[in-house]
Motif scaffolding. Sequence first.
Motif, PDB file in Angstrom:
ATOM      1  N   GLU A   1       0.775  -1.383  -0.146  1.00  0.00           N
ATOM      2  CA  GLU A   1       0.058  -0.219  -0.072  1.00  0.00           C
ATOM      3  C   GLU A   1       1.001   1.223  -0.091  1.00  0.00           C
ATOM      4  OE1 GLU A   1      -3.039  -0.043   3.317  1.00  0.00           O
ATOM      5  OE2 GLU A   1      -3.654  -1.888   2.676  1.00  0.00           O
ATOM      6  N   ARG A   2       0.647   1.925  -1.106  1.00  0.00           N
ATOM      7  CA  ARG A   2       1.531   3.366  -1.011  1.00  0.00           C
ATOM      8  C   ARG A   2       1.041   4.359  -0.184  1.00  0.00           C
ATOM      9  NH1 ARG A   2      -0.174   2.567  -6.352  1.00  0.00           N
ATOM     10  NH2 ARG A   2      -1.369   4.532  -6.189  1.00  0.00           N
ATOM     11  N   SER A   3       2.048   4.970   0.587  1.00  0.00           N
ATOM     12  CA  SER A   3       1.698   6.185   1.288  1.00  0.00           C
ATOM     13  C   SER A   3       2.351   7.252   1.265  1.00  0.00           C
ATOM     14  CB  SER A   3       1.533   5.556   2.916  1.00  0.00           C
ATOM     15  OG  SER A   3       2.807   5.064   3.200  1.00  0.00           O
ATOM     16  N   LEU A   4       3.323   7.154   0.619  1.00  0.00           N
ATOM     17  CA  LEU A   4       4.369   8.364   0.527  1.00  0.00           C
ATOM     18  C   LEU A   4       4.577   9.088  -0.938  1.00  0.00           C
ATOM     19  CD1 LEU A   4       7.307   6.605   2.421  1.00  0.00           C
ATOM     20  CD2 LEU A   4       5.688   8.230   3.403  1.00  0.00           C
ATOM     21  N   ASP A   5       3.369   8.703  -1.731  1.00  0.00           N
ATOM     22  CA  ASP A   5       3.421   9.469  -3.168  1.00  0.00           C
ATOM     23  C   ASP A   5       2.717  10.523  -3.244  1.00  0.00           C
ATOM     24  OD1 ASP A   5       1.936   7.206  -2.435  1.00  0.00           O
ATOM     25  OD2 ASP A   5       1.019   7.272  -4.954  1.00  0.00           O
TER      26      ASP A   5
ATOM     27  N   SER B   1       7.002  -0.553 -10.728  1.00  0.00           N
ATOM     28  CA  SER B   1       6.847   0.823 -10.308  1.00  0.00           C
ATOM     29  C   SER B   1       5.467   1.398 -10.274  1.00  0.00           C
ATOM     30  CB  SER B   1       7.755   1.734 -11.250  1.00  0.00           C
ATOM     31  OG  SER B   1       9.103   1.558 -11.119  1.00  0.00           O
ATOM     32  N   SER B   2       4.778   1.059 -11.406  1.00  0.00           N
ATOM     33  CA  SER B   2       3.225   1.623 -11.580  1.00  0.00           C
ATOM     34  C   SER B   2       2.299   0.929 -10.216  1.00  0.00           C
ATOM     35  CB  SER B   2       2.458   1.118 -12.656  1.00  0.00           C
ATOM     36  OG  SER B   2       3.054   1.755 -13.875  1.00  0.00           O
ATOM     37  N   ARG B   3       2.862  -0.099  -9.640  1.00  0.00           N
ATOM     38  CA  ARG B   3       2.228  -0.608  -8.258  1.00  0.00           C
ATOM     39  C   ARG B   3       2.789  -0.046  -7.094  1.00  0.00           C
ATOM     40  NH1 ARG B   3      -0.389  -1.020  -4.767  1.00  0.00           N
ATOM     41  NH2 ARG B   3      -1.350  -2.681  -4.036  1.00  0.00           N
ATOM     42  N   VAL B   4       3.926   0.293  -7.096  1.00  0.00           N
ATOM     43  CA  VAL B   4       4.704   0.504  -5.643  1.00  0.00           C
ATOM     44  C   VAL B   4       5.385   1.915  -5.615  1.00  0.00           C
ATOM     45  CG1 VAL B   4       5.327  -1.945  -5.420  1.00  0.00           C
ATOM     46  CG2 VAL B   4       6.870  -0.424  -6.337  1.00  0.00           C
ATOM     47  N   VAL B   5       5.310   2.651  -6.844  1.00  0.00           N
ATOM     48  CA  VAL B   5       5.869   4.149  -6.667  1.00  0.00           C
ATOM     49  C   VAL B   5       4.541   5.093  -6.872  1.00  0.00           C
ATOM     50  CG1 VAL B   5       7.111   5.763  -7.873  1.00  0.00           C
ATOM     51  CG2 VAL B   5       8.128   3.413  -7.576  1.00  0.00           C
ATOM     52  N   CYS B   6       3.942   4.931  -8.298  1.00  0.00           N
ATOM     53  CA  CYS B   6       2.740   5.610  -8.425  1.00  0.00           C
ATOM     54  C   CYS B   6       1.937   5.099  -9.694  1.00  0.00           C
ATOM     55  CB  CYS B   6       2.966   7.199  -8.511  1.00  0.00           C
ATOM     56  SG  CYS B   6       3.945   7.895  -9.970  1.00  0.00           S
TER      57      CYS B   6
END
Length: 313
Positions: free
Chosen positions: A35-39, A79-84
């Motif tokens: 779950e991304r939270s820092l983008d 990256s499209s899943r874990v970065v943005c």
Amino acid sequence: MKAILFIIAIITAIALLAGIYITPVRNLILAVGYERSLDTYSATDTTLTSVTSTQDAQGRNASLLSAFFGLDDALPALSSRVVCPGAAGKDGMPVIFSHEVDLETLEPGDFKVTKSSGDVGEIVCLTLAPADDLGELRTVLLVGQYGSIDDPPIRVEIIGNLLSLDNTLNFKGAKVDVIPLEAGPTLVWAEVIPQDEWALETTGTSIPFGGGNGCPAATKQIVRATWAGGISKPEGRPVDDIERQLYEVEVIRRDQTIEHVAPIALADLGDGDNNHKLCLDTVDKVTSISFPAGYLTDPRDDLNPETGVLISK
């Protein structure tokens, strides 16, 4: 989601039984549940603040230490899943700050990337991941289309209100020249980690984009080594005891003699970021660290030059 995880687990088990190298499969499993939270995504500066100071109590300026044109149209599929969303196939540039930054004031609109031609590049999103362990929030990964091998980015500037983590400093106006795409990774920052941030003997998360392991119980002092970008051995292989022995830490003994020692262990490994913890068995004052050329690479497999940095005061 459970069905997808079950199918991937079956594929992984088969791959293990067949002796197949399964890091890509493992990464996919971890990415599904990440779950991304820092983008962040705002194309304009939305931070309202009265903070204008650009120098801390120790006299250090709020500055950019480095900006590294790490990847040109080559951020990996995950990256499209874990970065943005949509990051895969775009440019990637880690930018290192002199102080940790406040995520609430951090947005793409704070940055201006200028190309060799004078054109301004496009930043579509940014993130503090994977360098998100305690004490690491100084590395910002910019994602977008802001250069190429023929028209590379040459300068990064902060044009918005972007504050330090403690909200005492404003980075607006800070700028730095960009390290070229073809260059290898270099050390840009080193600091002695306060003991209340050590987290000894933690195992990390085993996830390749956040949560590194801790130093052993015998550790007496820890130095954080921050590189201009993500680092590994060639072909993405993990850092191991060879690299531990190659790190050279300069210390001043009680009798004022200078010696060079190797860490007893390396920590903050396996999380895909640009930091290493150098675990030391001495409390003597550390003045600098260095690393020889030709052992570590960036994600393009560019080898590091000989590099070193003084310990931050």
